[in-house]
Motif scaffolding. Structure first.
Motif: not given
Length: 131
Positions: A37-59
């Motif tokens: 549901n987050r349009s900022d993440l679904t727009s590109s591979k790079e945006a999703m990559r950054n999100f996943i990197h942040k998720e890994r950092t937190v998780e």
């Protein structure tokens, strides 16, 4: 699941399967809502990559994955070459920021040096920039 989501995003870009993997991880810790549901993440591979990197950092915080992740992502020079800061508290109570430790990470550090004994025995060339 994080590894799978990251690899899948690199191959296909943002997809339902990537969203499902990330949602499962987030639900486990009580985070509601869907990544899809987050349009900022679904727009590109790079945006999703950054999100996943942040998720890994937190998780994976405090589980000693970060240094290896930044090497794998080829951003270790930027991420690990920053000084570590601390504070100085004067006797009058004044607080100031100080550099506690300078850190260095050079490009050659992506590959470890081959031990000298192995170089002598096998006559192989050491990794780049290691003498």
């Amino acid at each position: 699941m994080l590894n799978y989501a990251e690899a899948l995003n690199e191959v296909q870009g943002p997809s339902t399967e990537v969203y499902n993997m990330l949602d499962q991880i987030r639900r486990r810790s009580g985070i509601t809502g869907s990544v899809a549901n987050r349009s900022d993440l679904t727009s590109s591979k790079e945006a999703m990559r950054n999100f996943i990197h942040k998720e890994r950092t937190v998780e994976l915080a405090f589980e000693e994955h970060r240094a290896w992740d930044v090497r794998r992502w080829s951003v270790a020079v930027e991420a690990l070459s920053r000084p570590i800061y601390g504070i100085d508290v004067a006797t009058n109570g004044a607080i100031s920021r100080k550099t506690a430790q300078g850190r260095v990470f050079e490009n050659k550090m992506y590959l470890y040096p081959i031990p000298e004994g192995e170089v002598w025995k096998t006559n192989i060339e050491n990794n780049p920039d290691w003498k």
